[in-house]
Design an enzyme around this catalytic site. Sequence first.
Site, mmCIF file in Angstrom:
data_model
loop_
_atom_site.group_PDB
_atom_site.id
_atom_site.type_symbol
_atom_site.label_atom_id
_atom_site.label_comp_id
_atom_site.label_asym_id
_atom_site.label_seq_id
_atom_site.Cartn_x
_atom_site.Cartn_y
_atom_site.Cartn_z
ATOM 1 N N ASP A 1 77.893 101.167 4.114
ATOM 2 C CA ASP A 1 75.888 101.828 4.686
ATOM 3 C C ASP A 1 75.995 102.745 4.750
ATOM 4 O O ASP A 1 77.308 103.386 5.443
ATOM 5 C CB ASP A 1 75.663 100.493 5.620
ATOM 6 C CG ASP A 1 76.793 100.551 6.796
ATOM 7 O OD1 ASP A 1 78.362 100.476 6.546
ATOM 8 O OD2 ASP A 1 75.890 99.910 7.958
ATOM 9 N N GLU B 1 78.004 97.603 8.277
ATOM 10 C CA GLU B 1 78.891 97.918 9.577
ATOM 11 C C GLU B 1 78.814 98.844 10.977
ATOM 12 O O GLU B 1 79.006 98.444 11.860
ATOM 13 C CB GLU B 1 80.412 99.173 8.756
ATOM 14 C CG GLU B 1 81.252 98.750 10.262
ATOM 15 C CD GLU B 1 81.226 100.907 10.756
ATOM 16 O OE1 GLU B 1 82.019 99.783 12.235
ATOM 17 O OE2 GLU B 1 80.531 101.248 11.013
#
Length: 398
Positions: free
Chosen positions: A82, A140
């Site tokens: 991400d 994350e």
Amino acid sequence: MNVSKVKKEVRKITDELISIRRYLHQNPELSFQEIETSIYISELLNKWNIEHTSNVGGYGIIGVLKGKNPDSKVIALRADMDALPIIEENNVEYCSINDGVMHACGHDVHMTCLLGAIKVLSENRDWFKGSIKFIFQPAEETLPGGALKMIEDGVLKNPSPSLIIGQHVFPELESGKVGVRPGLYMASTDELNLTISGRGGHGALPQTFDDTIHTAAEIIHKIKEKVNETAPKDYPTVLSFGKIVADGAYNIIPKEVIIKGTFRTFDENWRKTVHKIIKTIATEVSTKHNTNCDIFINSGYPVLENDNQLAILFEKNAIEYLGKQNVELLDMRTTGEDFARFTQLIPGVFYRLGIANKEQGINSRLHSPTFNIDESSIEIGTGLMIWNAIMTSLDDSH
């Protein structure tokens, strides 16, 4: 097996890896929204004829490469996927095309290095013993984090890895260098949310209102004072309040004050103790001032503790690959990392890849709008990931 073979194979695909990284950097996606990123990775793996499973724990991807005696050991390699809600300010041809979203934490590099490792290892399965399980993990950057969702979806089963390895970019180190720390490395992360409520009113008439502002100030002061007085000296403790919202005026006391902060440390018992301190003091102070305090502590990622043996083994492998002068011992770090979800369940090592080049002006910090990397670090990071996986697979201590 020798280092030169790995470096030669990685060098063959370095241009391709740089192109992959630039595509990923140009097309970032936020946590829990990594749809196109997942599709792109899956298409590459299909192109390389590598079996995998998509949509694990959201948009995560997993797969297994079988080497010699594939049932003898399973090693997991993990990369996060991400990006962050940041407007990129870099003047590069591969600048983010998604408004307000940027790979400012290097997850584009992590994915690229893992993809490169998968490609090389899949073509040289006689290099390693056992099996290598690859994990592309979403989300994350945002609690509760993608690792937890992947674990709930069985990422550590069928087959079950005996250990896990993670890599993260590190602008504090020049490209060509890496760092690691045995034992405690990164802090637990908790989000603190306090809402103080009472009767608002005219500041000139104190008998008619509940002083929510004074209550908030006293709560902050007393919590910080108590934590500072009782904090263990063996490891860092960070308690910071970064946001106070009190929508009053010169002579208006608001009926509500919102406080937000963060707490970070390296011991789970001390972490629980501080949670109790926060709740006790906030309740006592708010009661004293005839106000109410709603307390919500969003417990984030746990302490990240590197397995000592794995960290020492990584250091040895890194020295073989890069030379002793390019491998550094890192300090403890009070930032947090979702990788800790894995290391609470199985042994793991989380190391840092140098990506800076001060001579070229590439030294911006993580999570900044000008963060970028020296692209030579992609070849280094990929090769080191491969070499460490190979040598760890051949080591019988885990």
